[in-house]
Design a protein around this motif. Sequence first.
Motif, PDB file in Angstrom:
ATOM      1  N   GLU A  21       0.801  -1.221   0.000  1.00 16.80           N
ATOM      2  CA  GLU A  21       0.000   0.000   0.000  1.00 16.80           C
ATOM      3  C   GLU A  21       0.837   1.277   0.000  1.00 16.80           C
ATOM      4  O   GLU A  21       0.283   2.369  -0.158  1.00 16.80           O
ATOM      5  N   THR A 105      -0.200  -5.973  -7.727  1.00 15.66           N
ATOM      6  CA  THR A 105      -0.815  -5.120  -6.710  1.00 15.66           C
ATOM      7  C   THR A 105      -0.082  -3.793  -6.591  1.00 15.66           C
ATOM      8  O   THR A 105      -0.708  -2.729  -6.483  1.00 15.66           O
ATOM      9  N   ASP A 108      -1.138  -1.735  -9.481  1.00 12.59           N
ATOM     10  CA  ASP A 108      -2.502  -1.249  -9.265  1.00 12.59           C
ATOM     11  C   ASP A 108      -2.520  -0.046  -8.328  1.00 12.59           C
ATOM     12  O   ASP A 108      -3.186   0.965  -8.607  1.00 12.59           O
ATOM     13  N   ARG A 109      -1.792  -0.125  -7.225  1.00 10.80           N
ATOM     14  CA  ARG A 109      -1.791   0.970  -6.257  1.00 10.80           C
ATOM     15  C   ARG A 109      -1.100   2.216  -6.809  1.00 10.80           C
ATOM     16  O   ARG A 109      -1.536   3.341  -6.549  1.00 10.80           O
ATOM     17  N   ARG A 112      -3.576   3.953  -9.117  1.00  4.90           N
ATOM     18  CA  ARG A 112      -4.590   4.696  -8.372  1.00  4.90           C
ATOM     19  C   ARG A 112      -3.983   5.942  -7.725  1.00  4.90           C
ATOM     20  O   ARG A 112      -4.624   6.993  -7.652  1.00  4.90           O
ATOM     21  N   ARG A 113      -2.758   5.813  -7.245  1.00  6.71           N
ATOM     22  CA  ARG A 113      -2.077   6.944  -6.592  1.00  6.71           C
ATOM     23  C   ARG A 113      -1.877   8.101  -7.572  1.00  6.71           C
ATOM     24  O   ARG A 113      -1.944   9.266  -7.185  1.00  6.71           O
ATOM     25  N   ALA A 234      -8.065  -3.543  -3.512  1.00  5.37           N
ATOM     26  CA  ALA A 234      -7.719  -2.252  -2.920  1.00  5.37           C
ATOM     27  C   ALA A 234      -8.525  -2.036  -1.652  1.00  5.37           C
ATOM     28  O   ALA A 234      -9.708  -2.394  -1.590  1.00  5.37           O
TER      29      ALA A 234
END
Length: 244
Positions: A21, A105, A108-109, A112-113, A234
Amino acid sequence: MSWHSGRLAAFDLETTGVELEHDRIVTAAVSIVGGGLPTESHDWLVDPEIEIPAGATAVHGITTEHARAHGRDAREAIEEVVALLAAHVRDGVPVVAFNARFDLTILDREARRHDVRPLVDRIGGAEALLVIDPLVIDKAADRYRRGKRTLTAVSEHYAVRLDAAHAADADAIAAARVAWRLGQRYAQLRDADLRTLHRWQVQWAAQQASSLQDYFLGQGRDERVEPAWPLVPAPVAPALAVAA
């Protein structure tokens, strides 16, 4: 034609750390290989916009100073990586990633960030992913083999050349070579269609996580092992309290 002798999109990241994360991409590689066609290699050096810890630099060799001086803008690089993978998945080409849960992952993060449309949103949802994870498959196919299951160790076991461990491009190619060896060695894998093999890996990854969780509990270690594969969902943002 079996999936292992067709086109594969080999994917790997090197990062600032291992926290899904919070950590960032430092280098990325996507190599389109196999199928009797020339290899198409793509790689990115990214400015992660945070300090690269010394421990991470010791692994992949990229310092904060080097990334800031020579790295691409993070948003632009992540957009390119996601767009390239999405285009190939939509064409039925599987993504090959060793320990795919981590790389997909993190990607993906990061998307989004940086307000980049994530991979799953471009291909019609997580159920549309096509992933080959040599780590998950090797553990399922040769469950009781002793020793480490790092990419270096698994590459050595399957007589695969790994030119420069912890360089994203080299690791991506090695993962594809291991996937090819697995398809060659095991008829059940070789004969499975990609959708079936993907579903098997979802089940195997969950079983492997449960087994490791049980081991930790037996050792008195209170550690959660993530069962989701190939993408950890998420986190859901907490609802805002509404004033009375």
